[in-house]
Motif scaffolding. Structure first.
Motif, PDB file in Angstrom:
ATOM      1  N   ALA A 141      -2.289 -20.922  15.256  1.00 36.21           N
ATOM      2  CA  ALA A 141      -2.915 -21.613  14.144  1.00 36.21           C
ATOM      3  C   ALA A 141      -3.415 -20.618  13.099  1.00 36.21           C
ATOM      4  CB  ALA A 141      -4.070 -22.473  14.644  1.00 36.21           C
ATOM      5  N   PHE A 142      -3.628 -19.386  13.479  1.00 33.03           N
ATOM      6  CA  PHE A 142      -4.118 -18.364  12.573  1.00 33.03           C
ATOM      7  C   PHE A 142      -3.016 -17.401  12.148  1.00 33.03           C
ATOM      8  CE2 PHE A 142      -7.761 -19.580  15.234  1.00 33.03           C
ATOM      9  CZ  PHE A 142      -8.570 -20.121  14.238  1.00 33.03           C
ATOM     10  N   ALA A 143      -1.776 -17.665  12.545  1.00 35.71           N
ATOM     11  CA  ALA A 143      -0.666 -16.782  12.193  1.00 35.71           C
ATOM     12  C   ALA A 143      -0.475 -16.770  10.680  1.00 35.71           C
ATOM     13  CB  ALA A 143       0.612 -17.252  12.880  1.00 35.71           C
ATOM     14  N   ARG A 144      -0.119 -15.617  10.179  1.00 31.47           N
ATOM     15  CA  ARG A 144       0.107 -15.486   8.743  1.00 31.47           C
ATOM     16  C   ARG A 144       1.300 -14.589   8.490  1.00 31.47           C
ATOM     17  NH1 ARG A 144      -4.707 -11.188   7.346  1.00 31.47           N
ATOM     18  NH2 ARG A 144      -4.258  -9.947   9.171  1.00 31.47           N
ATOM     19  N   ASP A 145       1.789 -14.625   7.285  1.00 31.21           N
ATOM     20  CA  ASP A 145       2.859 -13.749   6.859  1.00 31.21           C
ATOM     21  C   ASP A 145       2.246 -12.547   6.156  1.00 31.21           C
ATOM     22  OD1 ASP A 145       4.892 -15.437   7.764  1.00 31.21           O
ATOM     23  OD2 ASP A 145       4.995 -16.518   5.868  1.00 31.21           O
ATOM     24  N   LEU A 146       2.724 -11.358   6.521  1.00 35.94           N
ATOM     25  CA  LEU A 146       2.346 -10.121   5.836  1.00 35.94           C
ATOM     26  C   LEU A 146       3.621  -9.507   5.271  1.00 35.94           C
ATOM     27  CD1 LEU A 146      -0.113  -8.635   8.495  1.00 35.94           C
ATOM     28  CD2 LEU A 146      -0.713  -9.757   6.340  1.00 35.94           C
ATOM     29  N   TYR A 147       3.507  -8.794   4.165  1.00 34.93           N
ATOM     30  CA  TYR A 147       4.675  -8.264   3.478  1.00 34.93           C
ATOM     31  C   TYR A 147       4.562  -6.750   3.303  1.00 34.93           C
ATOM     32  CZ  TYR A 147       5.498 -13.158   2.517  1.00 34.93           C
ATOM     33  OH  TYR A 147       5.719 -14.498   2.668  1.00 34.93           O
ATOM     34  N   VAL A 148       5.725  -6.059   3.468  1.00 30.24           N
ATOM     35  CA  VAL A 148       5.794  -4.601   3.336  1.00 30.24           C
ATOM     36  C   VAL A 148       6.968  -4.264   2.421  1.00 30.24           C
ATOM     37  CG1 VAL A 148       6.155  -2.410   4.551  1.00 30.24           C
ATOM     38  CG2 VAL A 148       4.859  -4.251   5.650  1.00 30.24           C
ATOM     39  N   ARG A 149       6.689  -3.475   1.396  1.00 32.78           N
ATOM     40  CA  ARG A 149       7.759  -3.051   0.482  1.00 32.78           C
ATOM     41  C   ARG A 149       7.406  -1.677  -0.055  1.00 32.78           C
ATOM     42  NH1 ARG A 149       9.666  -7.339  -3.812  1.00 32.78           N
ATOM     43  NH2 ARG A 149       7.471  -7.250  -4.432  1.00 32.78           N
ATOM     44  N   SER A 150       8.199  -0.681   0.262  1.00 30.53           N
ATOM     45  CA  SER A 150       7.895   0.694  -0.137  1.00 30.53           C
ATOM     46  C   SER A 150       8.110   0.943  -1.620  1.00 30.53           C
ATOM     47  CB  SER A 150       8.736   1.684   0.674  1.00 30.53           C
ATOM     48  OG  SER A 150      10.121   1.446   0.470  1.00 30.53           O
ATOM     49  N   THR A 151       8.924   0.144  -2.284  1.00 28.28           N
ATOM     50  CA  THR A 151       9.252   0.416  -3.688  1.00 28.28           C
ATOM     51  C   THR A 151       8.073   0.211  -4.625  1.00 28.28           C
ATOM     52  OG1 THR A 151      10.112  -1.827  -3.925  1.00 28.28           O
ATOM     53  CG2 THR A 151      11.714  -0.072  -3.427  1.00 28.28           C
ATOM     54  N   ASP A 152       7.212  -0.780  -4.360  1.00 27.69           N
ATOM     55  CA  ASP A 152       6.071  -1.014  -5.248  1.00 27.69           C
ATOM     56  C   ASP A 152       4.812  -1.466  -4.508  1.00 27.69           C
ATOM     57  OD1 ASP A 152       6.859  -3.558  -4.536  1.00 27.69           O
ATOM     58  OD2 ASP A 152       6.934  -4.355  -6.560  1.00 27.69           O
ATOM     59  N   GLY A 153       4.815  -1.370  -3.184  1.00 29.92           N
ATOM     60  CA  GLY A 153       3.654  -1.779  -2.401  1.00 29.92           C
ATOM     61  C   GLY A 153       2.561  -0.726  -2.397  1.00 29.92           C
ATOM     62  N   SER A 154       1.395  -1.146  -1.929  1.00 27.05           N
ATOM     63  CA  SER A 154       0.256  -0.232  -1.798  1.00 27.05           C
ATOM     64  C   SER A 154      -0.513  -0.618  -0.538  1.00 27.05           C
ATOM     65  CB  SER A 154      -0.664  -0.334  -3.012  1.00 27.05           C
ATOM     66  OG  SER A 154      -1.874   0.349  -2.762  1.00 27.05           O
ATOM     67  N   ASP A 155      -0.840   0.350   0.285  1.00 28.64           N
ATOM     68  CA  ASP A 155      -1.611   0.046   1.489  1.00 28.64           C
ATOM     69  C   ASP A 155      -3.035  -0.417   1.158  1.00 28.64           C
ATOM     70  OD1 ASP A 155       0.441   0.352   3.266  1.00 28.64           O
ATOM     71  OD2 ASP A 155      -0.051   2.406   3.800  1.00 28.64           O
ATOM     72  N   ALA A 156      -3.452  -0.276  -0.088  1.00 31.54           N
ATOM     73  CA  ALA A 156      -4.752  -0.788  -0.524  1.00 31.54           C
ATOM     74  C   ALA A 156      -4.688  -2.298  -0.810  1.00 31.54           C
ATOM     75  CB  ALA A 156      -5.222  -0.047  -1.764  1.00 31.54           C
ATOM     76  N   ASP A 157      -3.476  -2.844  -1.004  1.00 27.12           N
ATOM     77  CA  ASP A 157      -3.311  -4.281  -1.253  1.00 27.12           C
ATOM     78  C   ASP A 157      -3.472  -5.069   0.039  1.00 27.12           C
ATOM     79  OD1 ASP A 157      -2.913  -3.929  -3.957  1.00 27.12           O
ATOM     80  OD2 ASP A 157      -0.728  -3.920  -3.815  1.00 27.12           O
ATOM     81  N   ASP A 158      -3.606  -6.400  -0.070  1.00 25.92           N
ATOM     82  CA  ASP A 158      -3.849  -7.231   1.117  1.00 25.92           C
ATOM     83  C   ASP A 158      -2.590  -7.566   1.912  1.00 25.92           C
ATOM     84  OD1 ASP A 158      -2.632  -9.283  -0.381  1.00 25.92           O
ATOM     85  OD2 ASP A 158      -4.532 -10.308  -0.785  1.00 25.92           O
ATOM     86  N   GLY A 159      -1.395  -7.373   1.343  1.00 26.58           N
ATOM     87  CA  GLY A 159      -0.151  -7.618   2.067  1.00 26.58           C
ATOM     88  C   GLY A 159       0.204  -9.084   2.242  1.00 26.58           C
ATOM     89  N   LEU A 160      -0.465  -9.990   1.553  1.00 26.73           N
ATOM     90  CA  LEU A 160      -0.249 -11.420   1.771  1.00 26.73           C
ATOM     91  C   LEU A 160       0.859 -12.022   0.918  1.00 26.73           C
ATOM     92  CD1 LEU A 160      -3.958 -12.561   2.181  1.00 26.73           C
ATOM     93  CD2 LEU A 160      -2.264 -12.109   3.968  1.00 26.73           C
ATOM     94  N   THR A 161       1.412 -11.245  -0.033  1.00 26.13           N
ATOM     95  CA  THR A 161       2.542 -11.684  -0.857  1.00 26.13           C
ATOM     96  C   THR A 161       3.413 -10.467  -1.151  1.00 26.13           C
ATOM     97  OG1 THR A 161       1.398 -11.220  -2.942  1.00 26.13           O
ATOM     98  CG2 THR A 161       1.114 -13.449  -2.007  1.00 26.13           C
ATOM     99  N   TRP A 162       4.622 -10.710  -1.667  1.00 22.92           N
ATOM    100  CA  TRP A 162       5.451  -9.574  -2.075  1.00 22.92           C
ATOM    101  C   TRP A 162       4.762  -8.799  -3.200  1.00 22.92           C
ATOM    102  CZ3 TRP A 162       8.538  -7.843   1.258  1.00 22.92           C
ATOM    103  CH2 TRP A 162       9.428  -8.623   1.974  1.00 22.92           C
ATOM    104  N   ALA A 163       4.103  -9.501  -4.119  1.00 17.58           N
ATOM    105  CA  ALA A 163       3.425  -8.831  -5.233  1.00 17.58           C
ATOM    106  C   ALA A 163       2.274  -7.949  -4.754  1.00 17.58           C
ATOM    107  CB  ALA A 163       2.907  -9.874  -6.226  1.00 17.58           C
ATOM    108  N   ASN A 164       1.680  -8.282  -3.617  1.00 12.75           N
ATOM    109  CA  ASN A 164       0.572  -7.497  -3.049  1.00 12.75           C
ATOM    110  C   ASN A 164       0.969  -6.862  -1.717  1.00 12.75           C
ATOM    111  OD1 ASN A 164      -1.360  -8.056  -5.087  1.00 12.75           O
ATOM    112  ND2 ASN A 164      -1.628 -10.096  -4.236  1.00 12.75           N
TER     113      ASN A 164
END
Length: 134
Positions: free
Chosen positions: A18-41
């Motif tokens: 019930a608490f499962a979520r999607d996290l996103y990883v993209r080296s081209t424009d991602g940042s480990d400071a972002d929340d990872g909850l969308t491709w944009a972040n």
């Protein structure tokens, strides 16, 4: 009888899935400071996403992801099965097509370790020359 039904409903609502979520990883424009909850972040590294994940989460890794580290790397997954790490096309959110083009690499004599439980698809893990993947 009413208490048993109420308990069953509460138990179903509070299961880990019930608490499962999607996290996103993209080296081209991602940042480990972002929340990872969308491709944009998106997170920039798989380690960045694993630092905030939990059992039953799905980590989507962009099909353009290429992560290289010049030192040893240990990626720690949850201690119970349930997590999925999938390489996928990043044109949609959540992704609709899996891919097999993601890479996570160490260079030189640096080892690469994976610990814990999870299902991983489409990611090639490579350790530097003279090193090992465990």
């Amino acid at each position: 009888m009413k208490r048993l039904i109420l308990f069953s409903v509460c138990l179903m609502v509070l299961t880990p899935s019930a608490f499962a979520r999607d996290l996103y990883v993209r080296s081209t424009d991602g940042s480990d400071a972002d929340d990872g909850l969308t491709w944009a972040n998106a997170k920039a590294t798989l380690a960045g996403a694993l630092a905030i994940d939990s059992i039953s989460d799905t980590i989507w890794v962009s099909d353009n992801h290429a992560e290289t580290q010049a030192s040893g790397m240990t990626l720690t997954l949850p201690t119970s099965p349930g997590e999925r790490i999938l390489c996928a096309n990043d044109a949609a959110e959540p992704p609709t097509a899996l891919a097999t083009s993601c890479t996570v690499t160490t260079t030189g004599g640096s080892n690469l370790g994976l610990q814990g439980f999870g299902y991983i698809y489409g990611i090639t893990f490579s350790a530097g020359s003279g090193a090992s993947v465990a």
